[in-house]
Scaffold this motif. Structure first.
Motif, PDB file in Angstrom:
ATOM      1  N   LEU A  29       0.827  -1.208   0.000  1.00 13.13           N
ATOM      2  CA  LEU A  29       0.000   0.000   0.000  1.00 13.13           C
ATOM      3  C   LEU A  29       0.861   1.257   0.000  1.00 13.13           C
ATOM      4  CD1 LEU A  29      -3.069  -0.389   2.358  1.00 13.13           C
ATOM      5  CD2 LEU A  29      -2.993   0.822   0.198  1.00 13.13           C
ATOM      6  N   GLU A  30       1.909   1.228   0.788  1.00 11.99           N
ATOM      7  CA  GLU A  30       2.821   2.365   0.871  1.00 11.99           C
ATOM      8  C   GLU A  30       3.486   2.625  -0.479  1.00 11.99           C
ATOM      9  OE1 GLU A  30       6.850   3.215   3.277  1.00 11.99           O
ATOM     10  OE2 GLU A  30       5.142   2.650   4.535  1.00 11.99           O
ATOM     11  N   ASN A  31       3.934   1.559  -1.133  1.00 10.36           N
ATOM     12  CA  ASN A  31       4.559   1.700  -2.450  1.00 10.36           C
ATOM     13  C   ASN A  31       3.568   2.250  -3.473  1.00 10.36           C
ATOM     14  OD1 ASN A  31       7.062   0.825  -1.615  1.00 10.36           O
ATOM     15  ND2 ASN A  31       6.703  -1.311  -2.176  1.00 10.36           N
ATOM     16  N   THR A  32       2.319   1.764  -3.419  1.00 12.49           N
ATOM     17  CA  THR A  32       1.291   2.237  -4.340  1.00 12.49           C
ATOM     18  C   THR A  32       1.017   3.720  -4.110  1.00 12.49           C
ATOM     19  OG1 THR A  32       0.281   0.043  -4.331  1.00 12.49           O
ATOM     20  CG2 THR A  32      -1.081   1.856  -5.129  1.00 12.49           C
ATOM     21  N   THR A  33       0.885   4.113  -2.859  1.00  6.78           N
ATOM     22  CA  THR A  33       0.649   5.522  -2.521  1.00  6.78           C
ATOM     23  C   THR A  33       1.811   6.383  -2.987  1.00  6.78           C
ATOM     24  OG1 THR A  33      -0.603   4.829  -0.572  1.00  6.78           O
ATOM     25  CG2 THR A  33       0.152   7.103  -0.624  1.00  6.78           C
ATOM     26  N   CYS A  34       3.006   5.929  -2.765  1.00  8.86           N
ATOM     27  CA  CYS A  34       4.200   6.670  -3.184  1.00  8.86           C
ATOM     28  C   CYS A  34       4.214   6.840  -4.702  1.00  8.86           C
ATOM     29  CB  CYS A  34       5.449   5.944  -2.697  1.00  8.86           C
ATOM     30  SG  CYS A  34       6.976   6.830  -3.033  1.00  8.86           S
ATOM     31  N   THR A  35       3.884   5.787  -5.425  1.00  9.22           N
ATOM     32  CA  THR A  35       3.850   5.845  -6.889  1.00  9.22           C
ATOM     33  C   THR A  35       2.787   6.832  -7.362  1.00  9.22           C
ATOM     34  OG1 THR A  35       4.556   3.532  -6.995  1.00  9.22           O
ATOM     35  CG2 THR A  35       3.577   4.465  -8.979  1.00  9.22           C
ATOM     36  N   LEU A  36       1.597   6.778  -6.757  1.00  5.32           N
ATOM     37  CA  LEU A  36       0.526   7.700  -7.139  1.00  5.32           C
ATOM     38  C   LEU A  36       0.910   9.151  -6.861  1.00  5.32           C
ATOM     39  CD1 LEU A  36      -2.648   5.749  -5.913  1.00  5.32           C
ATOM     40  CD2 LEU A  36      -1.904   6.137  -8.269  1.00  5.32           C
ATOM     41  N   LEU A  37       1.511   9.391  -5.713  1.00  5.63           N
ATOM     42  CA  LEU A  37       1.934  10.748  -5.374  1.00  5.63           C
ATOM     43  C   LEU A  37       3.027  11.245  -6.315  1.00  5.63           C
ATOM     44  CD1 LEU A  37       1.898  10.645  -1.467  1.00  5.63           C
ATOM     45  CD2 LEU A  37       0.299  11.827  -2.979  1.00  5.63           C
ATOM     46  N   SER A  38       3.930  10.377  -6.689  1.00  9.49           N
ATOM     47  CA  SER A  38       4.985  10.769  -7.632  1.00  9.49           C
ATOM     48  C   SER A  38       4.386  11.158  -8.982  1.00  9.49           C
ATOM     49  CB  SER A  38       5.981   9.631  -7.828  1.00  9.49           C
ATOM     50  OG  SER A  38       6.681   9.379  -6.643  1.00  9.49           O
ATOM     51  N   LYS A  39       3.402  10.364  -9.437  1.00 12.50           N
ATOM     52  CA  LYS A  39       2.735  10.692 -10.708  1.00 12.50           C
ATOM     53  C   LYS A  39       2.003  12.028 -10.602  1.00 12.50           C
ATOM     54  CE  LYS A  39       2.011   5.970 -12.391  1.00 12.50           C
ATOM     55  NZ  LYS A  39       1.018   4.923 -12.695  1.00 12.50           N
ATOM     56  N   GLU A  40       1.360  12.265  -9.471  1.00 19.08           N
ATOM     57  CA  GLU A  40       0.628  13.520  -9.274  1.00 19.08           C
ATOM     58  C   GLU A  40       1.581  14.710  -9.267  1.00 19.08           C
ATOM     59  OE1 GLU A  40      -2.546  15.569  -6.167  1.00 19.08           O
ATOM     60  OE2 GLU A  40      -2.018  13.463  -5.915  1.00 19.08           O
ATOM     61  N   ILE A  41       2.739  14.543  -8.660  1.00 20.92           N
ATOM     62  CA  ILE A  41       3.740  15.616  -8.652  1.00 20.92           C
ATOM     63  C   ILE A  41       4.178  15.938 -10.069  1.00 20.92           C
ATOM     64  CG2 ILE A  41       6.137  16.147  -8.017  1.00 20.92           C
ATOM     65  CD1 ILE A  41       5.606  14.741  -5.350  1.00 20.92           C
ATOM     66  N   VAL A  42       4.419  14.922 -10.867  1.00 22.42           N
ATOM     67  CA  VAL A  42       4.840  15.136 -12.256  1.00 22.42           C
ATOM     68  C   VAL A  42       3.742  15.873 -13.018  1.00 22.42           C
ATOM     69  CG1 VAL A  42       5.352  13.943 -14.424  1.00 22.42           C
ATOM     70  CG2 VAL A  42       6.448  13.203 -12.305  1.00 22.42           C
ATOM     71  N   GLU A  43       2.480  15.448 -12.848  1.00 18.23           N
ATOM     72  CA  GLU A  43       1.364  16.086 -13.544  1.00 18.23           C
ATOM     73  C   GLU A  43       1.211  17.548 -13.123  1.00 18.23           C
ATOM     74  OE1 GLU A  43      -2.147  13.766 -12.776  1.00 18.23           O
ATOM     75  OE2 GLU A  43      -1.335  11.993 -13.793  1.00 18.23           O
ATOM     76  N   LYS A  44       1.276  17.812 -11.837  1.00 15.61           N
ATOM     77  CA  LYS A  44       1.112  19.183 -11.330  1.00 15.61           C
ATOM     78  C   LYS A  44       2.271  20.073 -11.773  1.00 15.61           C
ATOM     79  CE  LYS A  44      -2.741  18.538  -9.182  1.00 15.61           C
ATOM     80  NZ  LYS A  44      -3.987  19.096  -9.683  1.00 15.61           N
ATOM     81  N   THR A  45       3.452  19.528 -11.817  1.00 15.40           N
ATOM     82  CA  THR A  45       4.607  20.291 -12.297  1.00 15.40           C
ATOM     83  C   THR A  45       4.419  20.647 -13.762  1.00 15.40           C
ATOM     84  OG1 THR A  45       6.045  19.136 -10.717  1.00 15.40           O
ATOM     85  CG2 THR A  45       7.122  20.268 -12.546  1.00 15.40           C
ATOM     86  N   HIS A  46       3.956  19.706 -14.554  1.00 16.74           N
ATOM     87  CA  HIS A  46       3.697  19.953 -15.977  1.00 16.74           C
ATOM     88  C   HIS A  46       2.592  21.007 -16.132  1.00 16.74           C
ATOM     89  CE1 HIS A  46       3.531  19.210 -20.240  1.00 16.74           C
ATOM     90  NE2 HIS A  46       2.230  18.950 -20.163  1.00 16.74           N
TER      91      HIS A  46
END
Length: 160
Positions: A29-46
């Motif tokens: 669950l922690e890995n999944t959350t981390c992956t989702l947050l990383s994707k969200e950071i990339v999207e928000k930065t873009h």
């Protein structure tokens, strides 16, 4: 000696079994959350770069118009907030102006009182009267209220 080697192999085998076991549910669950947050950071930065106008290449006309409308709405909110701040500052300045005008009116009234007292005493201008009152060794006449007037005005004592 053989027993020691067998026990060692047995314990080593257990450790291997533990490391080969699937990850715990919490870790997954922690890995999944981390992956989702990383994707969200990339999207928000873009998205932020697009809003800054840094990454507009590859956008079609509809996306550019949508971005333009979004920026226009944001600019409207910024302008509204700025105007509200200006209005508050103007109100505060008007209040200060009114207060200073009231104080100025009070000073004029006091000056007029001094002029009347100076005329009645035949002492000339009010500034001369105040100087005479403050510098004289004799206390002023109590019935004329001149010391009371100078005290109410809070006039400075002339220093030689």
């Amino acid at each position: 000696m053989q027993q020691v080697i067998e026990r060692h192999d047995l314990h080593s085998g257990r450790n291997l079994d533990k490391t080969n076991q699937p990850q715990s549910v919490e870790l997954q669950l922690e890995n999944t959350t981390c992956t989702l947050l990383s994707k969200e950071i990339v999207e928000k930065t873009h998205e932020l770069r697009k809003m800054k106008g840094e990454e507009l290449q590859g956008l079609n006309v509809d996306e550019l118009q949508e971005l333009e409308q979004l920026l226009h709405a944001s600019l409207g909110r910024v302008s509204k907030t700025k105007n509200e701040i200006f209005i508050k500052e103007i109100s505060a300045l008007k209040w200060k102006r009114d207060k200073m005008m009231d104080e100025n009116q009070q000073l004029r009234q006091m000056e007029n009182l001094l002029n009347v007292e100076a005329h009645l005493l035949g002492q000339g201008q009010p500034s001369e009267l105040v100087t005479n009152i403050c510098s004289s060794a004799d206390p002023p006449h109590q019935d004329l209220h001149t010391s009371d007037t100078s005290l109410r005005l809070g006039l400075p004592y002339p220093h030689d």
